[in-house]
Scaffold this active site. Structure first.
Site, mmCIF file in Angstrom:
data_model
loop_
_atom_site.group_PDB
_atom_site.id
_atom_site.type_symbol
_atom_site.label_atom_id
_atom_site.label_comp_id
_atom_site.label_asym_id
_atom_site.label_seq_id
_atom_site.Cartn_x
_atom_site.Cartn_y
_atom_site.Cartn_z
ATOM 1 N N GLU A 11 0.830 -1.204 0.000
ATOM 2 C CA GLU A 11 0.000 0.000 0.000
ATOM 3 C C GLU A 11 0.865 1.254 0.000
ATOM 4 O O GLU A 11 1.869 1.340 0.707
ATOM 5 C CB GLU A 11 -0.914 0.041 1.229
ATOM 6 N N ASP A 103 -12.277 7.023 6.032
ATOM 7 C CA ASP A 103 -12.161 7.686 7.337
ATOM 8 C C ASP A 103 -13.079 8.886 7.376
ATOM 9 O O ASP A 103 -13.078 9.720 6.463
ATOM 10 C CB ASP A 103 -10.719 8.129 7.579
#
Length: 286
Positions: A11, A103
């Site tokens: 990632e 988020d």
């Protein structure tokens, strides 16, 4: 039928400064040299701006030749905007999407993401409706329970909704207790949720940063690890060696126990992940 090969992926996040942007090519070159299955590129971590994912995605593909998978989140979404982005990714040759709620903004008072999609299962359903099976869809899961979930059963039910909406694979939040992963993966198998559950792996490089990340995402740092890191926090070399040993043993346990791969959270650094890679004896093509 032979088992699927073990899958390893990395990632990245879109660089936020000119200096970080300038460092990225060297990081990509080193990470790509071990031939991961794909790079994922985050999309507004921490509820911040979602700009930069596409540019980083294109850069990864052009500079490494490795598949790149953008994160796509619900936060601030519209159906039209998501459809346009999916079409853009499709046209660019993207075959894999990491579909997330995302988020929440710091001011959020609800677990629902602001926008026309509130939860990741809705996003997964929309991707399937608009692009059928073109994209491999990865979703998130939480062996130690999502920090905003009211209880473990509610969190697991949310994961099941994502799978039944059409997810192909799950990437876990990072953790340091292998039993948490095996318990979750076993529960998923017993529930008939037959998709691979790939452990997320966080290299340990900084005590304060790890504590901050873990407090935010609900990852548990076992007391013995926390106390050792606290003691070593001003001795960087010793902390790195200790962290490497802890995470190497975690990965060995996971792979030995049948985990179908590992997804490394690189934080846009090559050395911590590649030290783990070497310690684990993973293939390093010339």
């Amino acid at each position: 039928m032979p088992p699927d090969p073990i899958a390893f992926s990395f990632e990245l996040f879109p660089p936020k400064t000119a200096e970080a942007t300038a460092r990225l090519p060297a990081v990509l070159k080193k990470l790509a040299a071990v031939q991961p299955k794909y790079f994922s590129v985050t999309y507004g971590a921490g509820g911040s701006s979602q700009d930069g994912t596409y540019d980083t995605l294109v850069r990864v593909a052009e500079e490494t030749g490795v598949e790149a998978a953008p994160h796509l989140t619900c936060v601030g979404s519209t159906r039209g905007g998501v459809k346009a982005l999916l079409d853009k990714y499709h046209a660019a040759g993207v075959k894999r999407i990491v579909a997330l709620r995302g988020d929440l903004p710091a001011t959020s008072v609800s677990p629902e993401a602001p926008g026309e999609f509130h939860y990741a299962n809705e996003l997964v359903e929309f991707i399937r409706q608009t692009h059928d099976a073109h994209f491999q869809i990865e979703v998130a899961c939480y062996p130690e329970v999502h920090p905003q979930a009211p209880d473990p059963d509610a969190d697991f039910a949310n994961f099941a909704r994502k799978v039944r909406a059409g997810a192909d694979c799950a990437l876990t939040q990072y953790f340091f207790t292998a039993d948490a992963y095996f318990d979750f993966a076993g529960r998923a198998a017993r529930a008939g949720l037959g998709i691979p559950v790939i452990p997320g792996i966080m290299p340990i490089t900084n005590f304060a940063q790890l504590v901050r990340f873990s407090d935010a995402c609900g990852a548990d740092i076992p007391r013995w690890i926390r106390r050792r890191l606290e003691q070593l926090q001003h001795d960087r070399a010793a902390l790195l060696d200790f962290g490497l040993d802890v995470v190497t043993r975690l990965c060995e346990t996971l792979l030995r126990g049948g985990a179908p791969g590992l997804h490394f959270y690189t934080l846009n650094q090559s050395e911590p992940t590649l030290r783990l890679w070497k310690n684990l004896g993973l293939p390093s093509p010339v």
